[in-house]
Motif scaffolding. Sequence first.
Motif, PDB file in Angstrom:
ATOM      1  N   VAL A   1    -100.753   1.652 -48.047  1.00 52.32           N
ATOM      2  CA  VAL A   1     -99.480   1.585 -48.764  1.00 52.32           C
ATOM      3  C   VAL A   1     -99.294   2.855 -49.585  1.00 52.32           C
ATOM      4  O   VAL A   1     -98.238   3.491 -49.543  1.00 52.32           O
ATOM      5  N   SER A   2    -100.340   3.255 -50.318  1.00 50.38           N
ATOM      6  CA  SER A   2    -100.207   4.425 -51.192  1.00 50.38           C
ATOM      7  C   SER A   2     -99.895   5.682 -50.381  1.00 50.38           C
ATOM      8  O   SER A   2     -99.054   6.492 -50.776  1.00 50.38           O
ATOM      9  N   LYS A   3    -100.539   5.862 -49.232  1.00 51.50           N
ATOM     10  CA  LYS A   3    -100.288   7.057 -48.414  1.00 51.50           C
ATOM     11  C   LYS A   3     -98.851   7.048 -47.888  1.00 51.50           C
ATOM     12  O   LYS A   3     -98.169   8.066 -47.902  1.00 51.50           O
ATOM     13  N   HIS A   4     -98.401   5.892 -47.414  1.00 50.83           N
ATOM     14  CA  HIS A   4     -97.034   5.788 -46.901  1.00 50.83           C
ATOM     15  C   HIS A   4     -96.024   6.118 -48.002  1.00 50.83           C
ATOM     16  O   HIS A   4     -95.074   6.879 -47.776  1.00 50.83           O
ATOM     17  N   VAL A   5     -96.220   5.549 -49.174  1.00 49.58           N
ATOM     18  CA  VAL A   5     -95.280   5.759 -50.274  1.00 49.58           C
ATOM     19  C   VAL A   5     -95.302   7.226 -50.710  1.00 49.58           C
ATOM     20  O   VAL A   5     -94.255   7.834 -50.940  1.00 49.58           O
ATOM     21  N   MET A   6     -96.505   7.799 -50.800  1.00 45.97           N
ATOM     22  CA  MET A   6     -96.625   9.204 -51.186  1.00 45.97           C
ATOM     23  C   MET A   6     -95.855  10.105 -50.215  1.00 45.97           C
ATOM     24  O   MET A   6     -95.216  11.065 -50.622  1.00 45.97           O
ATOM     25  N   THR A   7     -95.926   9.786 -48.949  1.00 45.98           N
ATOM     26  CA  THR A   7     -95.295  10.595 -47.912  1.00 45.98           C
ATOM     27  C   THR A   7     -93.778  10.401 -47.865  1.00 45.98           C
ATOM     28  O   THR A   7     -93.048  11.343 -47.583  1.00 45.98           O
ATOM     29  N   ASN A   8     -93.308   9.193 -48.146  1.00 40.03           N
ATOM     30  CA  ASN A   8     -91.899   8.864 -47.905  1.00 40.03           C
ATOM     31  C   ASN A   8     -91.024   8.680 -49.140  1.00 40.03           C
ATOM     32  O   ASN A   8     -89.802   8.666 -49.011  1.00 40.03           O
ATOM     33  N   ALA A   9     -91.596   8.506 -50.306  1.00 41.82           N
ATOM     34  CA  ALA A   9     -90.775   8.284 -51.506  1.00 41.82           C
ATOM     35  C   ALA A   9     -90.076   9.576 -51.908  1.00 41.82           C
ATOM     36  O   ALA A   9     -90.606  10.671 -51.712  1.00 41.82           O
ATOM     37  N   SER A  10     -88.902   9.438 -52.494  1.00 39.75           N
ATOM     38  CA  SER A  10     -88.108  10.613 -52.866  1.00 39.75           C
ATOM     39  C   SER A  10     -88.328  11.042 -54.317  1.00 39.75           C
ATOM     40  O   SER A  10     -87.546  11.802 -54.866  1.00 39.75           O
ATOM     41  N   CYS A  11     -89.403  10.549 -54.938  1.00 37.39           N
ATOM     42  CA  CYS A  11     -89.740  10.975 -56.299  1.00 37.39           C
ATOM     43  C   CYS A  11     -91.238  11.272 -56.332  1.00 37.39           C
ATOM     44  O   CYS A  11     -91.966  10.897 -55.406  1.00 37.39           O
ATOM     45  N   PRO A  12     -91.716  11.928 -57.384  1.00 37.66           N
ATOM     46  CA  PRO A  12     -93.164  12.142 -57.483  1.00 37.66           C
ATOM     47  C   PRO A  12     -93.905  10.809 -57.516  1.00 37.66           C
ATOM     48  O   PRO A  12     -93.466   9.854 -58.153  1.00 37.66           O
ATOM     49  N   VAL A  13     -95.029  10.746 -56.789  1.00 41.20           N
ATOM     50  CA  VAL A  13     -95.853   9.539 -56.720  1.00 41.20           C
ATOM     51  C   VAL A  13     -97.259   9.903 -57.189  1.00 41.20           C
ATOM     52  O   VAL A  13     -97.839  10.879 -56.719  1.00 41.20           O
ATOM     53  N   THR A  14     -97.780   9.114 -58.111  1.00 44.84           N
ATOM     54  CA  THR A  14     -99.149   9.284 -58.575  1.00 44.84           C
ATOM     55  C   THR A  14     -99.976   8.132 -58.019  1.00 44.84           C
ATOM     56  O   THR A  14     -99.601   6.972 -58.182  1.00 44.84           O
ATOM     57  N   VAL A  15    -101.086   8.460 -57.370  1.00 41.71           N
ATOM     58  CA  VAL A  15    -101.986   7.439 -56.855  1.00 41.71           C
ATOM     59  C   VAL A  15    -103.211   7.395 -57.756  1.00 41.71           C
ATOM     60  O   VAL A  15    -103.897   8.400 -57.932  1.00 41.71           O
ATOM     61  N   VAL A  16    -103.449   6.236 -58.343  1.00 42.16           N
ATOM     62  CA  VAL A  16    -104.603   6.040 -59.225  1.00 42.16           C
ATOM     63  C   VAL A  16    -105.682   5.332 -58.424  1.00 42.16           C
ATOM     64  O   VAL A  16    -105.468   4.227 -57.937  1.00 42.16           O
ATOM     65  N   LYS A  17    -106.809   5.998 -58.281  1.00 42.41           N
ATOM     66  CA  LYS A  17    -107.909   5.409 -57.510  1.00 42.41           C
ATOM     67  C   LYS A  17    -108.685   4.439 -58.376  1.00 42.41           C
ATOM     68  O   LYS A  17    -108.820   4.631 -59.581  1.00 42.41           O
ATOM     69  N   GLY A  18    -109.237   3.416 -57.721  1.00 42.62           N
ATOM     70  CA  GLY A  18    -110.082   2.458 -58.422  1.00 42.62           C
ATOM     71  C   GLY A  18    -111.370   3.106 -58.872  1.00 42.62           C
ATOM     72  O   GLY A  18    -111.751   4.175 -58.394  1.00 42.62           O
TER      73      GLY A  18
END
Length: 166
Positions: A141-158
């Motif tokens: 989900v995070s990779k898809h959103v990072m690639t396709n969202a039209s705003c900056p996306v921050t992924v916080v790892k566990g």
Amino acid sequence: MAKARTVGVAVDFSPTSKLALRWAVDNLINKGDQIILITVQPPQAHHTRKELFEDTGSPLVPLEELRELNFTKQYGIARDPEVIGILDTASKTKGAKAVAKVYWGDPREKLCNAVEDLHLDSLVVGSRGLGPIKRVLLGSVSKHVMTNASCPVTVVKGKQSSNSRH
């Protein structure tokens, strides 16, 4: 004074998503910002509000209503004291407005839609850290959103387990 921003945080109430919420409050939220807790319920979920809002997602729900048992029953969301506590802190110490929105469907699609729908300036998501095989089978989900969202996306790892390498 800086313009107030709208920051979305994807929360499924897992430890990693709570970590992402905490990170967003600690690192992104400033006075006057709006933080939107975004939850995506499975498409097969049956809740009283799904029929009304399945296509558009729920209305924005104020923090006060998130505390109510009625809300959690209507939307099928867990009453999570830790999440409420984090949002309370954002509201009280940072002067942020905290609200929630519920969608139904594929989280990859719905989170990207939420960016447009809510006019997000930024989106924060947690990463479950799936291994390569599960990631291929389930999709990230995070990779898809990072690639396709039209705003900056921050992924916080566990957090890494104690026996993993640093």
